[in-house]
Design a protein around this motif. Structure first.
Motif, PDB file in Angstrom:
ATOM      1  N   ALA A  14     -99.368 -58.755  54.686  1.00  0.00           N
ATOM      2  CA  ALA A  14     -99.049 -58.309  53.349  1.00  0.00           C
ATOM      3  C   ALA A  14     -99.551 -59.216  52.396  1.00  0.00           C
ATOM      4  CB  ALA A  14     -97.608 -57.970  53.188  1.00  0.00           C
ATOM      5  N   MET A  15     -99.215 -60.613  52.515  1.00  0.00           N
ATOM      6  CA  MET A  15     -99.332 -61.671  51.372  1.00  0.00           C
ATOM      7  C   MET A  15    -100.988 -61.831  51.228  1.00  0.00           C
ATOM      8  SD  MET A  15     -96.900 -62.165  49.996  1.00  0.00           S
ATOM      9  CE  MET A  15     -97.611 -63.454  48.931  1.00  0.00           C
ATOM     10  N   PRO A  16    -101.913 -61.857  51.997  1.00  0.00           N
ATOM     11  CA  PRO A  16    -103.574 -62.213  51.816  1.00  0.00           C
ATOM     12  C   PRO A  16    -103.813 -61.335  50.849  1.00  0.00           C
ATOM     13  CG  PRO A  16    -102.901 -62.495  54.178  1.00  0.00           C
ATOM     14  CD  PRO A  16    -101.622 -61.964  53.737  1.00  0.00           C
ATOM     15  N   PRO A  17    -103.828 -59.964  50.633  1.00  0.00           N
ATOM     16  CA  PRO A  17    -104.346 -59.348  49.483  1.00  0.00           C
ATOM     17  C   PRO A  17    -103.802 -59.367  48.179  1.00  0.00           C
ATOM     18  CG  PRO A  17    -103.211 -57.903  51.116  1.00  0.00           C
ATOM     19  CD  PRO A  17    -103.435 -58.897  51.942  1.00  0.00           C
ATOM     20  N   GLN A  25    -107.009 -52.477  49.520  1.00  0.00           N
ATOM     21  CA  GLN A  25    -106.380 -53.032  50.935  1.00  0.00           C
ATOM     22  C   GLN A  25    -104.706 -53.163  50.209  1.00  0.00           C
ATOM     23  OE1 GLN A  25    -106.828 -54.258  53.667  1.00  0.00           O
ATOM     24  NE2 GLN A  25    -108.739 -53.362  53.628  1.00  0.00           N
ATOM     25  N   LEU A  26    -104.397 -53.217  49.032  1.00  0.00           N
ATOM     26  CA  LEU A  26    -103.139 -53.204  48.642  1.00  0.00           C
ATOM     27  C   LEU A  26    -102.598 -51.988  48.864  1.00  0.00           C
ATOM     28  CD1 LEU A  26    -102.812 -55.310  45.304  1.00  0.00           C
ATOM     29  CD2 LEU A  26    -101.828 -55.615  47.669  1.00  0.00           C
ATOM     30  N   ARG A  36     -97.404 -58.353  40.375  1.00  0.00           N
ATOM     31  CA  ARG A  36     -98.711 -58.392  40.365  1.00  0.00           C
ATOM     32  C   ARG A  36     -99.571 -57.473  40.687  1.00  0.00           C
ATOM     33  NH1 ARG A  36     -99.124 -62.933  44.780  1.00  0.00           N
ATOM     34  NH2 ARG A  36     -97.781 -63.877  43.562  1.00  0.00           N
ATOM     35  N   GLY A  37     -98.964 -56.487  41.608  1.00  0.00           N
ATOM     36  CA  GLY A  37     -99.837 -55.564  42.308  1.00  0.00           C
ATOM     37  C   GLY A  37     -99.796 -54.048  41.425  1.00  0.00           C
ATOM     38  N   GLN A  70    -111.808 -56.952  42.898  1.00  0.00           N
ATOM     39  CA  GLN A  70    -110.553 -55.998  42.975  1.00  0.00           C
ATOM     40  C   GLN A  70    -110.712 -54.628  43.303  1.00  0.00           C
ATOM     41  OE1 GLN A  70    -107.151 -56.505  40.351  1.00  0.00           O
ATOM     42  NE2 GLN A  70    -108.562 -57.870  39.004  1.00  0.00           N
ATOM     43  N   ALA A  71    -111.875 -53.955  42.549  1.00  0.00           N
ATOM     44  CA  ALA A  71    -111.890 -52.397  42.811  1.00  0.00           C
ATOM     45  C   ALA A  71    -112.584 -52.190  44.396  1.00  0.00           C
ATOM     46  CB  ALA A  71    -113.271 -52.030  41.792  1.00  0.00           C
ATOM     47  N   SER A  72    -113.380 -53.146  44.848  1.00  0.00           N
ATOM     48  CA  SER A  72    -113.981 -52.811  46.180  1.00  0.00           C
ATOM     49  C   SER A  72    -113.150 -53.328  47.239  1.00  0.00           C
ATOM     50  CB  SER A  72    -115.310 -53.560  46.322  1.00  0.00           C
ATOM     51  OG  SER A  72    -115.294 -54.930  46.309  1.00  0.00           O
TER      52      SER A  72
END
Ligand SMILES: N[C@@H](CCC(=O)N[C@@H](CS)C(=O)NCC(=O)O)C(=O)O
Length: 225
Positions: free
Chosen positions: A105-108, A146-147, A186-187, A139-141
């Motif tokens: 969960a944390m990497p993206p 992923q988030l 932040r997401g 971010q877009a690609s």
């Protein structure tokens, strides 16, 4: 006495919370992030070579990595609380979430923070449009899809009982709190996923969470990683 080496605005808030849930006495040694780099101060490297928080010291042991700390605290002080019995399918699910929080969960979320910082970092004016374009494309690609994937998955899993494992609160909920707080901060979640918003509301209302906040001081995860 158990010591939590606590960095402001960081994952170690989660450790304070678990200690409050367990009712284990502890002392806090405080470390402040560098306001420019947001990195921990060098003194933390005297405790553990990576100089990251959380780190705890207890009974002559130094333990880093929040998942390992959670396992240690539950093993030593849990007395059967906040974790399913060893050897059960629920325990395996519990172990899964302990690892998933930091491993998947944390990497993206960390990448998102880096992309946001690239876009706003000071740089020569001619480099800014290029840097912003790279950050936006990343971010877009990759980051945002992923988030979306992870948050959709968490939404589905949480919607069964409202907790990550079984019908009750466990230390897996403590471990998963940080990615979900970070995703909200932040997401761009802003309560858009009711299951996750409800989970955060429930954990934030717990008296132990409140006590940990009082002891830990300001907790604004927007500021750091
Ligand atoms: N996976 C590690 C991550 C540790 C980590 O990166 N901690 C951040 C705080 S949330 C930190 O110490 N950042 C400051 C730095 O890297 O200097 C854990 O869960 O303990």
């Amino acid at each position: 006495m158990l010591t939590v080496h606590h960095l402001n605005n960081s994952r170690s808030q989660r450790v304070l919370w678990l200690l409050e849930e367990l009712g284990v006495p502890y002392e806090i040694k405080r470390y402040e992030r560098d306001p420019k780099t947001m990195l921990a101060p060098p003194e933390l490297r005297a405790v553990h070579p990576l100089g990251k928080s959380p780190v705890i010291t207890d009974d002559g042991l130094t333990i880093a990595e929040s998942g390992a700390i959670v396992e240690y605290l539950i093993g030593k002080y849990g007395e059967g609380r906040f974790a399913p019995a060893p050897g059960t399918p629920e325990r395996l699910r519990y172990t899964y979430w302990l690892h998933y929080a930091e491993g998947s969960a944390m990497p993206p979320l960390l990448l998102k923070l880096v992309a946001l910082r690239i876009a706003s970092a000071p740089m020569p004016f001619f480099a800014r449009p290029i840097a912003r374009k790279i950050a936006a494309t990343l971010q877009a690609s990759f980051i945002d899809p992923q988030l979306k994937l992870h948050l959709g998955y968490i939404d589905k899993e949480l919607s069964v009982t409202g907790w990550f494992v079984g019908n009750d609160f466990t230390a897996a909920d403590v471990q998963m709190s940080f990615p979900l707080e970070a995703a909200t901060a932040r997401g761009g979640l802003n309560g858009q996923i009711p299951t996750i918003a409800g989970f955060l509301k429930r954990i934030h209302a717990r008296p132990a969470y409140q006590r940990a906040l009082e002891r830990g001081g300001r907790y604004d995860i927007l500021g750091g990683d």
